[in-house]
Each structure stands twice: as C-alpha cells, then as structure tokens.
Motif scaffolding. Structure first.
Motif, mmCIF file in Angstrom:
data_model
loop_
_atom_site.group_PDB
_atom_site.id
_atom_site.type_symbol
_atom_site.label_atom_id
_atom_site.label_comp_id
_atom_site.label_asym_id
_atom_site.label_seq_id
_atom_site.Cartn_x
_atom_site.Cartn_y
_atom_site.Cartn_z
ATOM 1 N N GLU A 67 43.923 47.379 36.645
ATOM 2 C CA GLU A 67 42.801 48.240 36.289
ATOM 3 C C GLU A 67 41.936 47.581 35.220
ATOM 4 O O GLU A 67 40.700 47.632 35.274
ATOM 5 C CB GLU A 67 43.316 49.594 35.788
ATOM 6 N N ARG A 68 42.563 46.946 34.235
ATOM 7 C CA ARG A 68 41.814 46.322 33.140
ATOM 8 C C ARG A 68 40.919 45.202 33.647
ATOM 9 O O ARG A 68 39.775 45.066 33.200
ATOM 10 C CB ARG A 68 42.783 45.773 32.091
ATOM 11 N N PHE A 69 41.448 44.384 34.568
ATOM 12 C CA PHE A 69 40.695 43.224 35.044
ATOM 13 C C PHE A 69 39.969 43.485 36.365
ATOM 14 O O PHE A 69 39.340 42.575 36.912
ATOM 15 C CB PHE A 69 41.632 42.029 35.203
ATOM 16 N N ALA A 70 40.077 44.710 36.876
ATOM 17 C CA ALA A 70 39.395 45.090 38.116
ATOM 18 C C ALA A 70 39.752 44.158 39.272
ATOM 19 O O ALA A 70 38.890 43.639 39.986
ATOM 20 C CB ALA A 70 37.879 45.118 37.903
ATOM 21 N N VAL A 71 41.062 43.946 39.433
ATOM 22 C CA VAL A 71 41.568 43.121 40.538
ATOM 23 C C VAL A 71 42.700 43.873 41.218
ATOM 24 O O VAL A 71 43.168 44.921 40.739
ATOM 25 C CB VAL A 71 42.077 41.743 40.036
ATOM 26 N N SER A 72 43.161 43.338 42.337
ATOM 27 C CA SER A 72 44.273 43.972 43.041
ATOM 28 C C SER A 72 45.592 43.693 42.314
ATOM 29 O O SER A 72 45.710 42.718 41.548
ATOM 30 C CB SER A 72 44.365 43.434 44.477
ATOM 31 N N ARG A 73 46.578 44.535 42.576
ATOM 32 C CA ARG A 73 47.896 44.312 41.978
ATOM 33 C C ARG A 73 48.520 43.028 42.505
ATOM 34 O O ARG A 73 49.296 42.384 41.804
ATOM 35 C CB ARG A 73 48.807 45.509 42.264
ATOM 36 N N GLU A 74 48.175 42.641 43.724
ATOM 37 C CA GLU A 74 48.698 41.395 44.281
ATOM 38 C C GLU A 74 48.194 40.198 43.469
ATOM 39 O O GLU A 74 48.932 39.237 43.237
ATOM 40 C CB GLU A 74 48.285 41.240 45.753
ATOM 41 N N THR A 75 46.962 40.264 43.039
ATOM 42 C CA THR A 75 46.412 39.190 42.206
ATOM 43 C C THR A 75 47.159 39.101 40.881
ATOM 44 O O THR A 75 47.514 38.016 40.414
ATOM 45 C CB THR A 75 44.907 39.426 41.942
ATOM 46 N N VAL A 76 47.411 40.253 40.274
ATOM 47 C CA VAL A 76 48.163 40.289 39.012
ATOM 48 C C VAL A 76 49.589 39.793 39.245
ATOM 49 O O VAL A 76 50.155 39.050 38.435
ATOM 50 C CB VAL A 76 48.179 41.714 38.431
ATOM 51 N N ARG A 77 50.167 40.178 40.369
ATOM 52 C CA ARG A 77 51.543 39.785 40.676
ATOM 53 C C ARG A 77 51.678 38.261 40.772
ATOM 54 O O ARG A 77 52.675 37.682 40.344
ATOM 55 C CB ARG A 77 51.987 40.452 41.972
ATOM 56 N N GLN A 78 50.663 37.602 41.324
ATOM 57 C CA GLN A 78 50.700 36.145 41.433
ATOM 58 C C GLN A 78 50.665 35.500 40.048
ATOM 59 O O GLN A 78 51.371 34.516 39.792
ATOM 60 C CB GLN A 78 49.526 35.636 42.273
ATOM 61 N N ALA A 79 49.854 36.061 39.157
ATOM 62 C CA ALA A 79 49.794 35.545 37.788
ATOM 63 C C ALA A 79 51.136 35.762 37.083
ATOM 64 O O ALA A 79 51.633 34.866 36.378
ATOM 65 C CB ALA A 79 48.671 36.239 37.014
ATOM 66 N N PHE A 80 51.733 36.932 37.287
ATOM 67 C CA PHE A 80 53.045 37.227 36.715
ATOM 68 C C PHE A 80 54.076 36.216 37.213
ATOM 69 O O PHE A 80 54.897 35.721 36.440
ATOM 70 C CB PHE A 80 53.490 38.639 37.101
ATOM 71 N N HIS A 81 54.043 35.935 38.504
ATOM 72 C CA HIS A 81 55.037 35.040 39.096
ATOM 73 C C HIS A 81 54.995 33.661 38.446
ATOM 74 O O HIS A 81 56.046 33.070 38.143
ATOM 75 C CB HIS A 81 54.809 34.917 40.597
#
Length: 235
Positions: free
Chosen positions: A38-52
């Motif tokens: 929500e903060r970066f206005a991207v999909s959770r999949e995008t955030v998940r890749q960064a987390f990985h």
C-alpha cells in the motif's frame, strides 16, 4: 543519447526496504508485505520478491508469521580453527545438536581418503551447528575408528570435536578445503529449518596431522543467509 535503463519495481521496493531495515535493530519487526504494498502502490507479489532477496542475503528472517531484522552473518575463518573457536571469536555462543552417531563400513573412496584398509570401520558423526541457538549448518564428520573409537565412551557430541582430538594428543597440521554453492535436500532443509530454495555453502574438508596422516573427512553444509567465510591472504 541513450536512455537510462528502467529500474524494476521490485528493485525500487527492495531499496526502500533496505533503508527501513537500516533504521531498525536486530529482532525488530519489519513492516508487513500488505502495508508495504500500500505504501509503495505496488502489488504484494512485487514486495514479496524484494523480501525474498533480503531473506537470501540474510538481512531479514521469518519468525512465526512475521519478519524481523536478522543478526549479522557468522563469519567463519578459513583456517584450522574449530567451528567453536570461530564462533566464540565473533562473540557468538556455539552449540551442536546430535543427529546421527554411527559406525559404518567405509567404501573404497572414503577409506582411501582416510588412508585406512578397504572395508575398515569409520565413525560417522552428524550434527546441526548452532550460534546463539540459531541453526546455521549441518556437519557430517568421518573419523577412522581404529584411531578415535574411544570417543564412543568419552566424547560429548554437543562440544567441540577438535578440542577432543587435540586432547587425545593429535595435532592438526594442514587441511584441504573446497567450497561450492548448492541447494539443500528436503531432509537437510528440514534439519536447518529453511527451504530447498535457499542457497547453501557446501564445504568439503580433509584434515591431516603434523605427520601427514589423515584425521578426518568432513562435509559441512551452511545456510547462505547466516554464514560467510573469510581468509587472510599473504604473499
């Protein structure tokens, strides 16, 4: 004029996530994937890749249902120091969990490397390596039984094997090591509480005493997100 390459969304999120992690202490909770999306206005999949990527690098770790800032990697020296000595030198508390302790009949390759007669008995010791209670590696050690068979009655497998070998009057002289990257098997991943997708550092070691007589053959598998190695090079 050549246009600058476009930065992938996940990489921009990763950069911001690294900045957030840098403001936190070890053990602090990292914002949830949903909140970051929500903060970066991207999909959770995008955030998940960064987390990985940060998980693989050992910057963060999963704890229960959340994610926290990970402790720095344990940096092990490439030397004849034991795992215990290496961990203590970096202010960590070493430990070991016994997985397997058995006597086996060595195959031709193993007996050759230990320079013992074909079909000789070999002591096999498999242990999970700990630092501050966290599982870092899986160590499988093979010792000539005719030389170290007494350890069956005297050795505590939760302690340093190298210390016991030295107390038995054996002095380490040299070792040959090879390190490569691999993925863990399902069994290894379970023992180390990780996944088969986590990059691992696999070390093969053959140690000799001061007379050139083999002491051990070791296969050590370390979590790439929790352990690094260093060596001092001199001309």
């Amino acid at each position: 004029m050549t246009a600058a390459p476009k930065v992938p969304k996940y990489y921009a999120v990763r950069t911001e996530l690294e900045r957030i992690v840098d403001t936190l202490e070890v053990g602090d909770a990292v914002p949830a994937e949903r909140d970051l999306a929500e903060r970066f206005a991207v999909s959770r999949e995008t955030v998940r890749q960064a987390f990985h990527e940060l998980l693989v690098e050992g910057r963060i770790e999963r704890r229960g249902r959340g994610t926290v800032v990970a402790a720095p990697k344990l940096v092990q020296p490439l030397s004849l120091l034991s795992y215990t000595e290496g961990a203590i030198s970096h202010g960590r508390v070493p430990g070991r969990l016994l997985v397997t302790w058995e006597d086996i009949v060595g195959d031709d390759e193993l007996c050759g490397e230990l320079q013992i007669a074909r079909g000789s008995t070999v002591m096999h010791l498999e242990r999970v390596l700990l630092a501050d209670g966290a599982k870092l590696g899986l160590e499988s050690t093979f010792l000539p039984w005719d030389r170290f068979g007494s350890f069956t009655d005297t050795f505590d497998p939760t302690t340093s094997l190298y210390a016991a070998i030295r107390e038995a009057g054996v002095t380490f002289g040299s070792a040959n090591e090879r390190i490569e990257t691999v993925l863990a098997s399902p069994r290894e991943a379970t023992l180390l509480e990780t996944t088969t997708a986590m990059p691992m550092l696999l070390m093969h070691r053959r140690s000799l005493d001061v007379d050139g007589r083999p002491i051990e053959k070791v296969r050590s598998l370390y979590r790439g997100d929790r352990v690094a190695f260093e060596a001092i090079l001199r001309e």
